[in-house]
Design a protein around this motif. Structure first.
Motif, mmCIF file in Angstrom:
data_model
loop_
_atom_site.group_PDB
_atom_site.id
_atom_site.type_symbol
_atom_site.label_atom_id
_atom_site.label_comp_id
_atom_site.label_asym_id
_atom_site.label_seq_id
_atom_site.Cartn_x
_atom_site.Cartn_y
_atom_site.Cartn_z
ATOM 1 N N PRO B 98 45.548 -32.044 13.160
ATOM 2 C CA PRO B 98 44.202 -31.514 12.905
ATOM 3 C C PRO B 98 43.368 -32.426 12.004
ATOM 4 C CG PRO B 98 45.843 -29.778 12.671
ATOM 5 C CD PRO B 98 46.600 -31.058 12.850
ATOM 6 N N GLU B 99 44.022 -33.175 11.132
ATOM 7 C CA GLU B 99 43.291 -34.059 10.202
ATOM 8 C C GLU B 99 42.580 -35.202 10.917
ATOM 9 O OE1 GLU B 99 45.728 -31.525 8.451
ATOM 10 O OE2 GLU B 99 46.683 -33.177 9.536
ATOM 11 N N GLU B 100 42.990 -35.501 12.130
ATOM 12 C CA GLU B 100 42.362 -36.615 12.837
ATOM 13 C C GLU B 100 40.985 -36.274 13.374
ATOM 14 O OE1 GLU B 100 46.609 -37.660 14.390
ATOM 15 O OE2 GLU B 100 45.206 -39.130 15.217
ATOM 16 N N ASN B 101 40.583 -35.029 13.226
ATOM 17 C CA ASN B 101 39.251 -34.617 13.661
ATOM 18 C C ASN B 101 38.232 -34.999 12.582
ATOM 19 O OD1 ASN B 101 37.004 -33.339 14.730
ATOM 20 N ND2 ASN B 101 37.739 -31.267 14.300
ATOM 21 N N VAL B 102 38.056 -36.316 12.402
ATOM 22 C CA VAL B 102 37.212 -36.801 11.301
ATOM 23 C C VAL B 102 35.726 -36.558 11.544
ATOM 24 C CG1 VAL B 102 38.881 -38.494 10.516
ATOM 25 C CG2 VAL B 102 37.197 -39.138 12.244
ATOM 26 N N TYR B 103 35.365 -36.247 12.780
ATOM 27 C CA TYR B 103 33.959 -35.983 13.078
ATOM 28 C C TYR B 103 33.627 -34.498 12.896
ATOM 29 C CZ TYR B 103 33.834 -40.713 14.805
ATOM 30 O OH TYR B 103 33.893 -42.081 14.898
ATOM 31 N N GLN B 104 34.608 -33.733 12.450
ATOM 32 C CA GLN B 104 34.414 -32.298 12.189
ATOM 33 C C GLN B 104 33.814 -31.575 13.377
ATOM 34 O OE1 GLN B 104 32.284 -33.311 8.451
ATOM 35 N NE2 GLN B 104 33.428 -31.540 7.707
ATOM 36 N N ILE B 105 34.414 -31.800 14.535
ATOM 37 C CA ILE B 105 33.985 -31.086 15.734
ATOM 38 C C ILE B 105 34.602 -29.705 15.677
ATOM 39 C CG2 ILE B 105 34.111 -31.044 18.247
ATOM 40 C CD1 ILE B 105 34.569 -34.188 17.945
ATOM 41 N N ASP B 106 33.785 -28.714 15.877
ATOM 42 C CA ASP B 106 34.272 -27.343 15.780
ATOM 43 C C ASP B 106 33.750 -26.559 16.975
ATOM 44 O OD1 ASP B 106 33.810 -24.651 13.338
ATOM 45 O OD2 ASP B 106 35.511 -25.126 14.633
ATOM 46 N N PHE B 107 34.647 -25.965 17.728
ATOM 47 C CA PHE B 107 34.224 -25.150 18.875
ATOM 48 C C PHE B 107 33.924 -23.739 18.400
ATOM 49 C CE2 PHE B 107 34.623 -28.117 22.173
ATOM 50 C CZ PHE B 107 35.615 -28.997 21.775
ATOM 51 N N THR B 108 32.741 -23.272 18.684
ATOM 52 C CA THR B 108 32.293 -22.003 18.116
ATOM 53 C C THR B 108 32.102 -20.889 19.136
ATOM 54 O OG1 THR B 108 30.074 -22.932 18.219
ATOM 55 C CG2 THR B 108 31.186 -23.030 16.098
ATOM 56 N N ARG B 109 32.042 -21.233 20.419
ATOM 57 C CA ARG B 109 31.840 -20.163 21.401
ATOM 58 C C ARG B 109 32.340 -20.632 22.756
ATOM 59 N NH1 ARG B 109 27.246 -18.072 24.564
ATOM 60 N NH2 ARG B 109 26.067 -19.919 24.011
ATOM 61 N N PHE B 110 32.853 -19.686 23.526
ATOM 62 C CA PHE B 110 33.297 -20.004 24.870
ATOM 63 C C PHE B 110 32.953 -18.828 25.767
ATOM 64 C CE2 PHE B 110 35.379 -22.022 28.170
ATOM 65 C CZ PHE B 110 36.265 -21.154 28.802
ATOM 66 N N LYS B 111 32.443 -19.149 26.945
ATOM 67 C CA LYS B 111 32.026 -18.083 27.847
ATOM 68 C C LYS B 111 32.285 -18.535 29.269
ATOM 69 C CE LYS B 111 27.561 -17.512 29.089
ATOM 70 N NZ LYS B 111 26.135 -17.200 28.931
ATOM 71 N N VAL B 120 28.929 -12.264 33.569
ATOM 72 C CA VAL B 120 29.734 -12.870 32.504
ATOM 73 C C VAL B 120 31.116 -12.235 32.558
ATOM 74 C CG1 VAL B 120 30.052 -13.158 30.012
ATOM 75 C CG2 VAL B 120 27.755 -13.335 31.015
ATOM 76 N N LEU B 121 32.143 -13.065 32.734
ATOM 77 C CA LEU B 121 33.505 -12.560 32.873
ATOM 78 C C LEU B 121 34.212 -12.480 31.533
ATOM 79 C CD1 LEU B 121 34.503 -14.775 35.926
ATOM 80 C CD2 LEU B 121 33.677 -12.429 35.961
ATOM 81 N N PHE B 122 33.822 -13.349 30.644
ATOM 82 C CA PHE B 122 34.565 -13.474 29.407
ATOM 83 C C PHE B 122 33.718 -14.216 28.391
ATOM 84 C CE2 PHE B 122 38.275 -14.100 26.859
ATOM 85 C CZ PHE B 122 38.117 -15.342 26.287
ATOM 86 N N GLU B 123 33.740 -13.761 27.143
ATOM 87 C CA GLU B 123 33.005 -14.485 26.107
ATOM 88 C C GLU B 123 33.692 -14.285 24.776
ATOM 89 O OE1 GLU B 123 28.799 -13.793 26.041
ATOM 90 O OE2 GLU B 123 28.484 -15.368 24.552
ATOM 91 N N ILE B 124 33.818 -15.331 24.006
ATOM 92 C CA ILE B 124 34.424 -15.220 22.679
ATOM 93 C C ILE B 124 33.667 -16.130 21.720
ATOM 94 C CG2 ILE B 124 36.161 -16.982 23.248
ATOM 95 C CD1 ILE B 124 38.075 -15.511 21.392
ATOM 96 N N THR B 125 33.388 -15.579 20.536
ATOM 97 C CA THR B 125 32.638 -16.340 19.536
ATOM 98 C C THR B 125 33.453 -16.425 18.262
ATOM 99 O OG1 THR B 125 30.647 -15.380 20.465
ATOM 100 C CG2 THR B 125 30.405 -16.462 18.359
ATOM 101 N N LYS B 126 33.413 -17.588 17.646
ATOM 102 C CA LYS B 126 34.129 -17.778 16.384
ATOM 103 C C LYS B 126 33.183 -17.369 15.263
ATOM 104 C CE LYS B 126 36.996 -21.624 14.794
ATOM 105 N NZ LYS B 126 37.157 -23.069 14.898
ATOM 106 N N PRO B 127 33.639 -16.543 14.339
ATOM 107 C CA PRO B 127 32.744 -16.195 13.223
ATOM 108 C C PRO B 127 32.471 -17.444 12.380
ATOM 109 C CG PRO B 127 34.929 -15.199 12.924
ATOM 110 C CD PRO B 127 34.950 -15.912 14.227
ATOM 111 N N PRO B 128 31.310 -17.484 11.704
ATOM 112 C CA PRO B 128 31.008 -18.654 10.877
ATOM 113 C C PRO B 128 32.099 -18.862 9.828
ATOM 114 C CG PRO B 128 29.161 -17.118 10.875
ATOM 115 C CD PRO B 128 30.268 -16.470 11.631
ATOM 116 N N ALA B 129 32.303 -20.113 9.414
ATOM 117 C CA ALA B 129 33.407 -20.471 8.512
ATOM 118 C C ALA B 129 33.465 -19.578 7.285
ATOM 119 C CB ALA B 129 33.287 -21.939 8.120
ATOM 120 N N SER B 130 32.272 -19.227 6.760
ATOM 121 C CA SER B 130 32.237 -18.433 5.528
ATOM 122 C C SER B 130 32.852 -17.053 5.706
ATOM 123 C CB SER B 130 30.792 -18.278 5.054
ATOM 124 O OG SER B 130 29.997 -17.820 6.135
#
Lengths: 164, 259
Positions: B98-111, B120-130
């Motif tokens: 996980p440390e190799e993700n130096v560009y801080q790419i973060d997946f926040t939603r998928f649908k 829409v068959l499926f949707e999932i959202t990541k809550p904000p980091a905080s």
């Protein structure tokens, strides 16, 4: 009547495709796809427009802070639209996304201030002259026509297409 | 159709375009190829980074890419797209930390939505980091954010075209060329490989991409096997910045309609 019969039992998504394969065993032929870039100032309505075309809810639209690639389906084609945010810190990167486009959609808020319309006009002309876009078809959308202050399409056209 | 997801984090998954059919080892491609996106051979403009493009049918034998194994890749310092395109089966280990993700790419939603009906068959959202709870450090699984388990019904395998949307944020460093390669397997058989080049990503941006996936034609026999053997359908998603692997996510899939 034979044609109607085929339509009823076919699960292809369009009547037109059924005629080509009487027993409808295969999937319908794929629709052609075209790559299009969608630009315009912030607030012009790009995201809302594309969401509507995809039958999506526009209640929670927020300013786009990067790119948004959407596959917009039409009966005869699919438009792969690369929509780019229009805020100042995003629009300076627009040209990084022009390569590979086959068309341009430029969205304007017809009810914007004179100042904003002038900014939009400048951006439109930059795009029209950009080497990667200058030979492509442009669709210029005079959006927000429902606002009382909206300029007519004719007015928008006359103003925006004046040479710089 | 009903769908559920056991994971709590969004991961880019979805099913890619089939290969042109001549070299996948099984009967899955007995029907004519899907023939959707043509290989877009754009001449890349080196000073601007590559344009976005999709490569169809990136099966190692198709493209003349040498076969590779997980063992040899784990010995390398930098893993390239060509390296993973040579893999013949799902990896046992993650190929980067996980440390190799130096560009801080973060997946926040998928649908995912069915392109034929726009449902829409499926949707999932990541809550904000905080808002994400950190939990007890002793229980922290460093791989928790990179694995998703999907539970679908058998009807899912009959879909033809789905639009899969992924939303991701990027850190302060601009990314010149971001590329994703995703490979789906049923047991030891490659079902499909998908290769998407996002190109340039604006620093501190949030970006969304929807791509249309054509399901490869699957024989009744394969589908039956996939349904009665949940979680033996698996995928590896590899993410590259400037041709170097920075992230690796995994997923597995059940089509039996239950946990």
């Amino acid at each position: 009547t034979l044609v109607c019969y085929i339509n009823i039992f076919c699960d292809c998504n369009s009547g037109a495709y059924c005629f080509r394969a009487l027993c409808c065993k295969g999937p319908p032929p794929p629709r052609p796809e075209y790559d299009v870039v969608c630009i315009g100032l912030t607030g012009s309505g790009k995201t809302s427009l594309l969401s509507r075309l995809c039958s999506e809810n526009t209640d929670n639209v927020v300013p786009t802070t990067g790119f948004s690639i959407k596959a917009v389906p039409f009966q005869n084609a699919i438009l792969n639209v690369k929509e780019l945010g229009g805020a100042d810190n995003i629009k300076k990167y627009w040209s990084r996304y022009y390569q590979g486009s086959q068309g341009v959609i430029f969205v304007l808020d017809s009810a914007s201030s004179e100042e904003d319309l002038e900014i939009a006009r400048n951006e439109l002309h930059s795009a029209l002259q950009h080497p990667q876009l200058c030979t492509l078809p442009f669709l210029i959308l005079a959006n927000h026509q429902d606002k009382p202050a909206a300029r007519s399409v004719q007015e928008v056209r006359c103003h925006c297409l004046q040479p710089i | 159709m009903s769908y559920s997801c056991a994971g709590t984090e969004a991961v880019c998954t979805g099913q890619g375009a089939s290969s042109s059919g001549s070299t996948t080892t099984s009967e899955t491609d007995s029907s004519p190829p899907c023939g959707t996106r043509a290989c877009k051979n754009q001449s890349s403009s080196s000073e601007r980074g590559a344009a976005m493009k999709v490569k169809k049918g990136c099966n190692s034998t198709d493209a003349g890419i040498p076969v590779t194994t997980e063992e040899e890749l784990l010995r390398k310092t930098d893993i390239t797209p060509e390296d993973v395109l040579g893999l013949q089966k799902i990896t046992e280990n993650y190929l980067c930390s996980p440390e190799e993700n130096v560009y801080q790419i973060d997946f926040t939603r998928f649908k995912i939505r069915d392109m034929e009906t726009s449902t829409v068959l499926f949707e999932i959202t990541k809550p904000p980091a905080s808002e994400r709870t950190q939990g007890d450090k002793r229980d922290y699984d460093p791989n928790a954010g990179r694995f998703v388990r999907y539970q679908f019904t058998p009807a899912f395998l009959r879909l033809r075209q789905v639009g899969a949307t992924v939303e991701f944020t990027v850190g302060e460093k601009p990314i010149n060329n971001f590329r994703m390669i995703e490979r789906h397997y049923f047991r030891e058989q490659l079902l499909k490989s998908f290769d998407f080049e996002f190109g340039f990503c604006i620093p501190s941006s949030k970006n969304t991409c929807e791509h249309i996936y054509e399901f490869p034609p699957l024989s009744e026999e394969i589908m039956r096997e996939m349904i009665i053997h949940p979680y033996e359908t698996q995928s590896d998603s590899f993410y590259f910045v400037d041709n170097k692997l920075v992230m690796h996510n995994k997923a597995d899939y059940s089509y039996s309609g239950g946990p």
